[in-house]
Design an enzyme around this catalytic site. Structure first.
Site, PDB file in Angstrom:
ATOM      1  N   TYR A  51       0.817  -1.222   0.000  1.00 38.09           N
ATOM      2  CA  TYR A  51       0.000   0.000   0.000  1.00 38.09           C
ATOM      3  C   TYR A  51       0.853   1.276   0.000  1.00 38.09           C
ATOM      4  CZ  TYR A  51      -3.724  -3.239   1.493  1.00 38.09           C
ATOM      5  OH  TYR A  51      -4.603  -4.284   1.598  1.00 38.09           O
ATOM      6  N   LEU A 190     -17.280  -3.445   1.928  1.00 41.02           N
ATOM      7  CA  LEU A 190     -18.368  -2.654   1.331  1.00 41.02           C
ATOM      8  C   LEU A 190     -18.306  -2.776  -0.201  1.00 41.02           C
ATOM      9  CD1 LEU A 190     -17.843   0.571   3.522  1.00 41.02           C
ATOM     10  CD2 LEU A 190     -19.503  -1.275   3.925  1.00 41.02           C
ATOM     11  N   ILE A 228     -12.667  -4.817   7.936  1.00 34.50           N
ATOM     12  CA  ILE A 228     -11.714  -3.699   7.914  1.00 34.50           C
ATOM     13  C   ILE A 228     -12.111  -2.645   6.874  1.00 34.50           C
ATOM     14  CG2 ILE A 228      -9.701  -4.884   8.906  1.00 34.50           C
ATOM     15  CD1 ILE A 228      -8.833  -5.609   6.023  1.00 34.50           C
ATOM     16  N   LYS A 230     -12.490   0.738   4.849  1.00 36.40           N
ATOM     17  CA  LYS A 230     -11.670   1.937   4.688  1.00 36.40           C
ATOM     18  C   LYS A 230     -12.603   3.133   4.545  1.00 36.40           C
ATOM     19  CE  LYS A 230      -9.696   5.072   1.771  1.00 36.40           C
ATOM     20  NZ  LYS A 230     -10.355   5.912   0.739  1.00 36.40           N
TER      21      LYS A 230
HETATM   22  N1  LIG Z   1      -5.629  -8.571   1.463  1.00 32.60           N
HETATM   23  C1  LIG Z   1      -5.983  -8.053   0.302  1.00 32.60           C
HETATM   24  O1  LIG Z   1      -5.657  -8.560  -0.769  1.00 32.60           O
HETATM   25  C2  LIG Z   1      -6.826  -6.812   0.292  1.00 32.60           C
HETATM   26  C3  LIG Z   1      -7.399  -6.351  -0.905  1.00 32.60           C
HETATM   27  C4  LIG Z   1      -8.190  -5.206  -0.865  1.00 32.60           C
HETATM   28  C5  LIG Z   1      -8.398  -4.548   0.340  1.00 32.60           C
HETATM   29  N2  LIG Z   1      -7.805  -4.996   1.505  1.00 32.60           N
HETATM   30  C6  LIG Z   1      -7.979  -4.309   2.803  1.00 32.60           C
HETATM   31  O2  LIG Z   1      -9.373  -4.136   3.029  1.00 32.60           O
HETATM   32  C7  LIG Z   1      -9.617  -2.753   3.268  1.00 32.60           C
HETATM   33  C8  LIG Z   1     -11.012  -2.358   2.877  1.00 32.60           C
HETATM   34  O3  LIG Z   1     -11.244  -2.599   1.507  1.00 32.60           O
HETATM   35  P1  LIG Z   1     -11.342  -1.432   0.408  1.00 32.60           P
HETATM   36  O4  LIG Z   1     -10.581  -0.233   0.854  1.00 32.60           O
HETATM   37  O5  LIG Z   1     -10.956  -2.059  -0.887  1.00 32.60           O
HETATM   38  O6  LIG Z   1     -12.887  -1.129   0.293  1.00 32.60           O
HETATM   39  P2  LIG Z   1     -14.153  -0.978   1.281  1.00 32.60           P
HETATM   40  O7  LIG Z   1     -13.720  -0.829   2.676  1.00 32.60           O
HETATM   41  O8  LIG Z   1     -15.104  -2.072   0.909  1.00 32.60           O
HETATM   42  O9  LIG Z   1     -14.817   0.366   0.740  1.00 32.60           O
HETATM   43  C9  LIG Z   1     -14.146   1.603   0.868  1.00 32.60           C
HETATM   44  C10 LIG Z   1     -14.977   2.625   0.095  1.00 32.60           C
HETATM   45  O10 LIG Z   1     -16.246   2.789   0.734  1.00 32.60           O
HETATM   46  C11 LIG Z   1     -16.421   4.152   1.083  1.00 32.60           C
HETATM   47  N3  LIG Z   1     -17.078   4.215   2.399  1.00 32.60           N
HETATM   48  C12 LIG Z   1     -16.572   3.812   3.586  1.00 32.60           C
HETATM   49  N4  LIG Z   1     -17.446   4.012   4.574  1.00 32.60           N
HETATM   50  C13 LIG Z   1     -18.557   4.564   4.014  1.00 32.60           C
HETATM   51  C14 LIG Z   1     -19.782   5.023   4.528  1.00 32.60           C
HETATM   52  N5  LIG Z   1     -20.056   4.936   5.842  1.00 32.60           N
HETATM   53  N6  LIG Z   1     -20.689   5.537   3.661  1.00 32.60           N
HETATM   54  C15 LIG Z   1     -20.409   5.633   2.344  1.00 32.60           C
HETATM   55  N7  LIG Z   1     -19.244   5.227   1.803  1.00 32.60           N
HETATM   56  C16 LIG Z   1     -18.314   4.695   2.621  1.00 32.60           C
HETATM   57  C17 LIG Z   1     -15.032   4.766   1.138  1.00 32.60           C
HETATM   58  O11 LIG Z   1     -15.101   6.132   0.815  1.00 32.60           O
HETATM   59  P3  LIG Z   1     -14.088   7.255   1.390  1.00 32.60           P
HETATM   60  O12 LIG Z   1     -12.733   6.635   1.480  1.00 32.60           O
HETATM   61  O13 LIG Z   1     -14.192   8.325   0.392  1.00 32.60           O
HETATM   62  O14 LIG Z   1     -14.592   7.655   2.739  1.00 32.60           O
HETATM   63  C18 LIG Z   1     -14.303   3.981   0.064  1.00 32.60           C
HETATM   64  O15 LIG Z   1     -14.528   4.532  -1.220  1.00 32.60           O
HETATM   65  C19 LIG Z   1      -8.521  -2.072   2.461  1.00 32.60           C
HETATM   66  O16 LIG Z   1      -8.426  -0.709   2.731  1.00 32.60           O
HETATM   67  C20 LIG Z   1      -7.351  -2.916   2.825  1.00 32.60           C
HETATM   68  O17 LIG Z   1      -6.873  -2.573   4.117  1.00 32.60           O
HETATM   69  C21 LIG Z   1      -7.031  -6.131   1.485  1.00 32.60           C
END
Ligand SMILES: NC(=O)c1ccc[n+]([C@@H]2O[C@H](COP(=O)([O-])OP(=O)(O)OC[C@H]3O[C@@H](n4cnc5c(N)ncnc54)[C@H](OP(=O)(O)O)[C@@H]3O)[C@@H](O)[C@H]2O)c1
Length: 277
Positions: A51, A190, A228, A230
């Site tokens: 990251y 999400l 988790i 974001k």
């Molecule tokens: N191990 C792996 O291979 C892998 C792969 C992908 C992700 N991950 C981990 O999983 C974490 C989460 O996944 P992700 O970042 O891909 O996506 P996510 O958490 O599913 O979604 C994040 C998105 O949702 C929005 N959001 C968050 N809370 C909200 C709310 N209350 N209302 C409306 N929109 C909201 C955020 O907007 P804003 O940011 O604009 O607030 C962002 O655009 C990552 O950050 C990472 O740490 C791991």
């Protein structure tokens, strides 16, 4: 806000909701988000070498002033450092984070074509024994990869972090993890926000006075998953933690189950073939 903890097979535990930090590559932005998250009650931060934000994440943790043992920190081994570089990789992550240990170190992807994850795992066992990480785990592992670790090492992963959300509930992998004593963590819980426009989520949320994001996060925690999400803004960070004082009725869980199309956030991210270095 106190977040429940989930026990790990190490004897330790981790807070059920943590902060995701993928795609936050500006170090000052990472510092700000982590600091705000810790201020509103998060005690679990998920980062990765890939990251490119470990410096900012570490600064946010330091600025919070929280005792080290009050924050659960996960980072991940990137593909380009699998194999003999595993020890160097964790030391470099710790330097960037400004920490002397992490709580959980994960193999980020299995990368079966290069076939180095067992070699990495054996080095990770040593790193854990030396105290550089409290627990070791995996991410994006399928049963066939977990079988290899079971056959060739003596440590069951503490965690398997996989893509999991109502569109891709991953029931078979969750059952397999549970049988082995592995905690399943939901990444992109999400579906990167894409899921939140589904009308059924707004409709369910109206009954409980909750947003679609809160309905989805409640769906995760109600099933015992670690999650988790974001978020970049303090109001969302706070709202995403506020999911412990209501429970989805069975009928609402059944309505959410209708979203399970199997659609992933990126169709190409099949752990058998995905290559991310
Ligand atoms: N191990 C792996 O291979 C892998 C792969 C992908 C992700 N991950 C981990 O999983 C974490 C989460 O996944 P992700 O970042 O891909 O996506 P996510 O958490 O599913 O979604 C994040 C998105 O949702 C929005 N959001 C968050 N809370 C909200 C709310 N209350 N209302 C409306 N929109 C909201 C955020 O907007 P804003 O940011 O604009 O607030 C962002 O655009 C990552 O950050 C990472 O740490 C791991």
């Amino acid at each position: 806000m106190t977040v429940p903890t989930i026990p790990l097979n190490t004897g330790g535990s981790l807070p059920q909701i943590g902060l995701g930090t993928a795609r936050v590559t500006d170090q000052d932005e990472a510092r700000r988000i982590v600091l705000e998250a810790l201020e509103v009650g998060y005690r679990h931060i998920d980062t990765a070498a890939k990251y490119d934000n470990e410096v900012g994440v570490g600064r946010g943790i330091a600025e919070s002033g929280l005792p080290r043992n009050h924050v659960f920190v996960t980072t991940k081994l990137r593909g380009s450092q699998q194999g003999a570089d595993t020890r160097t990789a964790l030391r470099q992550s710790l330097d960037r984070l400004g920490l002397d240990h992490v709580d959980l170190y994960l193999v980020h992807w299995p990368l079966p074509r290069i076939d180095r994850f067992v070699e990495s795992w054996k080095i990770m066992e040593e790193l854990r024994d030396e105290g550089l990480t409290r627990a070791i785990g995996v991410s994006n592992f399928l049963p066939e990869h977990l079988d290899r670790l079971a056959a060739e090492s003596s440590t069951v992963p503490a965690v398997n972090q996989i893509e999991l959300h109502p569109r891709e509930p991953q029931q078979a992998q969750r059952d397999d993890d549970a049988r082995r004593g592995i905690v399943t963590e939901s990444w992109s819980p999400l579906a990167k926000g894409d899921l939140l426009a589904e009308p059924v989520l707004a409709d369910i949320g109206r009954q409980y006075g909750k947003s679609p994001a809160q309905v989805v996060l409640r769906w995760h925690v109600q099933q015992g998953l670690v999650v988790i999400p974001k978020a970049s803004h303090v109001d969302r960070l706070r709202a995403n933690l506020d999911v412990f004082e209501f429970a989805l009725a069975d009928g609402d869980l059944a309505r959410i189950a209708t979203l399970a199309t199997g659609k992933r956030v990126n169709d190409e991210q099949d752990p058998r073939t995905w290559e991310e270095f």
